[in-house]
Design an enzyme around this catalytic site. Structure first.
Site, PDB file in Angstrom:
ATOM      1  CE  LYS A 205       1.522   7.858 -12.231  1.00 37.00           C
ATOM      2  NZ  LYS A 205       2.391   8.935 -11.680  1.00 37.00           N
TER       3      LYS A 205
ATOM      4  N   GLY B 294       2.215  -8.161 -15.128  1.00 42.88           N
ATOM      5  CA  GLY B 294       3.580  -8.609 -15.428  1.00 42.88           C
ATOM      6  C   GLY B 294       4.135  -9.459 -14.300  1.00 42.88           C
TER       7      GLY B 294
ATOM      8  CB  VAL C  46       0.988  -1.227  -7.276  1.00 44.19           C
ATOM      9  CG1 VAL C  46       1.144  -1.986  -5.976  1.00 44.19           C
ATOM     10  CG2 VAL C  46      -0.392  -0.613  -7.401  1.00 44.19           C
TER      11      VAL C  46
ATOM     12  CE1 TYR D 160      -0.576  -7.580 -20.050  1.00 47.11           C
ATOM     13  CE2 TYR D 160       0.769  -9.256 -18.994  1.00 47.11           C
ATOM     14  CZ  TYR D 160       0.655  -8.018 -19.584  1.00 47.11           C
ATOM     15  OH  TYR D 160       1.748  -7.211 -19.709  1.00 47.11           O
TER      16      TYR D 160
ATOM     17  N   GLY E  94      -5.102   4.429   2.198  1.00 52.18           N
ATOM     18  CA  GLY E  94      -5.075   3.333   3.170  1.00 52.18           C
ATOM     19  C   GLY E  94      -4.598   3.832   4.521  1.00 52.18           C
TER      20      GLY E  94
ATOM     21  CG  ASP F  53      -2.179   0.759   1.073  1.00 53.49           C
ATOM     22  OD1 ASP F  53      -2.104   1.971   0.803  1.00 53.49           O
ATOM     23  OD2 ASP F  53      -3.259   0.148   1.189  1.00 53.49           O
TER      24      ASP F  53
ATOM     25  NE  ARG G 280     -16.139   4.894   0.091  1.00 52.14           N
ATOM     26  CZ  ARG G 280     -15.390   3.796   0.082  1.00 52.14           C
ATOM     27  NH1 ARG G 280     -15.665   2.829  -0.734  1.00 52.14           N
ATOM     28  NH2 ARG G 280     -14.373   3.683   0.896  1.00 52.14           N
TER      29      ARG G 280
ATOM     30  CE1 TYR H 115     -12.269   3.236  -8.379  1.00 52.17           C
ATOM     31  CE2 TYR H 115     -14.611   3.238  -8.885  1.00 52.17           C
ATOM     32  CZ  TYR H 115     -13.526   2.688  -8.226  1.00 52.17           C
ATOM     33  OH  TYR H 115     -13.708   1.596  -7.402  1.00 52.17           O
TER      34      TYR H 115
END
Ligand code: UDP
Length: 329
Positions: free
Chosen positions: A94, A105, A60, A162, A39, A34, A189, A148
């Site tokens: 991203k 990958g 990531v 993939y 988070g 994370d 939310r 999003y």
């Protein structure tokens, strides 16, 4: 048999942390990853003492390196509330695109099975109701939710490529509105918004006239559905959610009753492209995974309210993205 090794991205988030708990319980060695933008380490601090739990502080969207073997990868890293998309739109794009590519990958290199967290947002403001997996959606690519929605649609396309081109084992879960303990109280939310407002003694803010609908799934039910899908052999998208649909106005009234707040319900303008209706068609999950949600809204809301009540005062009054300027990358 060797212990299964499982990477969970977004592992310190709301869903990610519940998934960490579940995979630890299933006897896996769990690696949570994370970047902690949305988070929170408090969601997983109880796992740090566990010998089969590791945490990597990493984004990531950049190259992902994990030493050793991996059996499963769960890609759950992403901002996930409409306010987050407005505040951190580029990271949202991203992590869904570059992040997914990196994890695909990695899955190839490790010969791991990958499940990606997709969303009911791929259906946009749906014109078909309830939404089956075959519905292609109605998304405004350049609207506030586009960052999003399109990242998630791209994520599905890339994952499927993939699967078909490289023969990678992949799963796609389309997650509908989910709630439970560890949701971020101030992510905007509707459920944490209403409960937070009740706890702070503020008025409850309905956007629009409150006639728009959502269908809320308790987190334990969702985690069970995800687990079953990951362990199945089905590579096409599967909706996981609770079809019990309610208008936002009725939902606000349920929260007023639950919390006993004496505050008023007030009305604010409806945000652009806010879906008017949303309910999952879960026929596929029922048939393929023998899965149905078990926790009623009354039960789930009670547990969630107790969780929010137990949070320290400073969390209750904390505003997110205080230093949001620093996120502009
Ligand atoms: N909403 C609201 N008041 C709030 C926050 C949200 O009425 O303080 C509405 C919002 O406009 C939407 C619904 O509640 O129609 C669910 O919003 P949320 O942000 O939880 O997620 P969405 O399902 O729209 O992605």
């Amino acid at each position: 048999m060797a212990k299964k090794r499982t990477l969970i991205t977004g592992g310190a988030g709301f869903l990610g942390s519940h998934l960490c708990d579940r995979f630890i319980k299933e006897g896996h060695h769990v690696i949570a990853m994370d970047n902690l933008i949305t988070g929170d380490l408090r969601n997983i601090e109880h796992l740090f003492k566990h010998p089969d739990f590791e945490f990597y502080h990493h984004d990531v969207s950049k190259f992902v390196h994990v030493p050793g073997e991996l059996d499963y990868i769960l890609h759950f890293a992403s901002p996930a509330s409409p306010i987050d998309y407005l505040k951190i739109p580029i990271q949202t794009l991203k992590v869904g695109s570059l992040g997914t590519h990196n994890l695909l990958g990695l899955a190839r290199a490790k010969k791991a099975r990958l499940i990606i967290a997709s969303t009911s947002e791929v259906y946009g403001d749906p014109t078909v109701h309830p939404q089956p997996e075959e519905y292609y959606g109605n998304v405004n690519t350049v609207g506030p939710r586009g960052v999003y929605d399109e990242a998630k649609r791209f994520q599905e396309a890339m994952t499927m490529a993939y699967h078909t081109y490289h023969g990678l084992e992949t799963r796609i879960v389309r997650i509908f509105n989910t709630y439970g303990p560890r949701m971020r109280l101030n992510d905007g939310r509707v459920l944490p918004a209403f409960i937070g407002q009740a706890l702070r003694g503020e008025d409850l803010t309905i956007f629009g006239d409150g006639s728009q609908t959502r269908s809320f799934c308790y987190v334990d039910d969702l985690v069970e559905g995800i687990y079953r899908l990951l362990m199945s052999d089905y590579a096409q998208p599967v909706n996981i959610g609770n079809p019990d649909e309610i208008t936002i106005k009725d939902f606000a009234e349920e929260i007023v009753k639950l919390t006993g707040t004496k505050q008023k319900i007030v009305y604010h303008p409806l945000p652009k492209d806010d879906p008017k209706q949303r309910q999952p068609n879960i026929t596929k999950a029922k048939e393929l995974l023998k899965w149905t949600p078990k926790v009623s809204r009354a039960e789930g809301l009670k547990i969630t309210y107790d969780y929010f009540k137990s949070l320290p005062q400073e969390v209750l009054f904390q505003r997110d993205h205080k230093d949001f300027e620093g996120y502009k990358k």
